[in-house]
Design a protein around this motif. Sequence first.
Motif, PDB file in Angstrom:
ATOM      1  N   ARG A 114       0.832  -1.178  -0.028  1.00 15.55           N
ATOM      2  CA  ARG A 114      -0.130   0.206   0.022  1.00 15.55           C
ATOM      3  C   ARG A 114       0.869   1.314   0.070  1.00 15.55           C
ATOM      4  NH1 ARG A 114      -4.493   0.198   4.367  1.00 15.55           N
ATOM      5  NH2 ARG A 114      -5.485   1.440   2.573  1.00 15.55           N
ATOM      6  N   ILE A 115       0.810   2.086  -1.291  1.00 13.62           N
ATOM      7  CA  ILE A 115       1.487   3.252  -1.171  1.00 13.62           C
ATOM      8  C   ILE A 115       0.759   4.350  -1.174  1.00 13.62           C
ATOM      9  CG2 ILE A 115       2.973   4.467  -2.921  1.00 13.62           C
ATOM     10  CD1 ILE A 115       3.768   1.775  -3.860  1.00 13.62           C
ATOM     11  N   THR A 116       0.943   5.636  -0.521  1.00 16.92           N
ATOM     12  CA  THR A 116       0.284   6.849  -0.641  1.00 16.92           C
ATOM     13  C   THR A 116       1.274   8.016  -0.982  1.00 16.92           C
ATOM     14  OG1 THR A 116      -1.024   8.560   0.699  1.00 16.92           O
ATOM     15  CG2 THR A 116       1.004   7.336   1.821  1.00 16.92           C
ATOM     16  N   ALA A 117       0.469   8.802  -1.750  1.00 13.30           N
ATOM     17  CA  ALA A 117       1.416   9.911  -2.396  1.00 13.30           C
ATOM     18  C   ALA A 117       0.237  11.179  -2.966  1.00 13.30           C
ATOM     19  CB  ALA A 117       2.102   9.563  -3.701  1.00 13.30           C
ATOM     20  N   ALA A 118       0.995  12.255  -2.772  1.00 11.80           N
ATOM     21  CA  ALA A 118       0.036  13.161  -3.476  1.00 11.80           C
ATOM     22  C   ALA A 118      -0.214  13.150  -5.048  1.00 11.80           C
ATOM     23  CB  ALA A 118       1.090  14.679  -3.395  1.00 11.80           C
TER      24      ALA A 118
END
Length: 294
Positions: A99-103
């Motif tokens: 699971r990856i989060t980014a702008a």
Amino acid sequence: MAKAAPDLNDVALFVDVVKAGSFSKAAAGRGVPVSTVSRRVARLEQSLGTRLLERTTRRLNLTDVGKSYFQHAERGLEELSQGSRQVLELHAQPRGRVRITAAVSMGPMVTETLQSYLLATPEVSIEIDLTERTIDLAGEGYDIAIRAGSVGSDDVIARQISQSARQLFASAAYLERKGRPKRLSDLPKHDLIALRTTETGASWELFDRRGKKHRVGFQPRLTVNEMMASRHAAIAGIGIALLPAAEKRAGLERVLPGFSGSVGGLWLVYPAERTLTAAVRSCVDHLRVALATG
């Protein structure tokens, strides 16, 4: 008063005894004295507060409670063993979900960068959450964050993968229509694109080649809340924007090349108190190289 939870080693010995049919056979299989097996099973019974085995000189008989407990214990130990094997496999071979989060503005860059990784790791699936919110990685179950700016938190590990100063950019169409500013004092006369404003307008902090800081206040022609929108507006010819240096690849022209904004960095962030699976570890390694050279 609550009793202490049974020792899993004692549970495993009890299961061995039932399967072997005797304390001596279970002891021989474990390579320990019979007295040790007998003592550990007795300790298990004491911790449970009930008799599991009826001991006679000729054979062992399970009590009714013992029969029920054996079924649960055998199944539980097998599931625990399977879980342990799966954990070892996760840490040996990349598989499972990352699971990856980014702008929001990083979405195209991140998905493009991960294409080759997904082709190389067919047993890994990736979930990307694009948001302007700073996510609590450990608390919300995320493995990796890709963040711009500075990262200052004791509960994460941050690896800087690139560093660049923001620069002023505009499209050729805009500069042909409005002219090219020659000095900082010309900027407020132009159509400027701001990321944020206050009641008195917006401002940029720019540094000359000697490192001296200059503050330019202005009333923006357009205000947006994230970098990608600012980039698209500049490409569309709306005005001048302060963007990462790499935006020159988008066909934009640099304005006032003697001045730059503050230096920012791109960071890979992941929880400090978590053992990384092979999938997360390999994904971090891929992103660190690909984003630094992309």
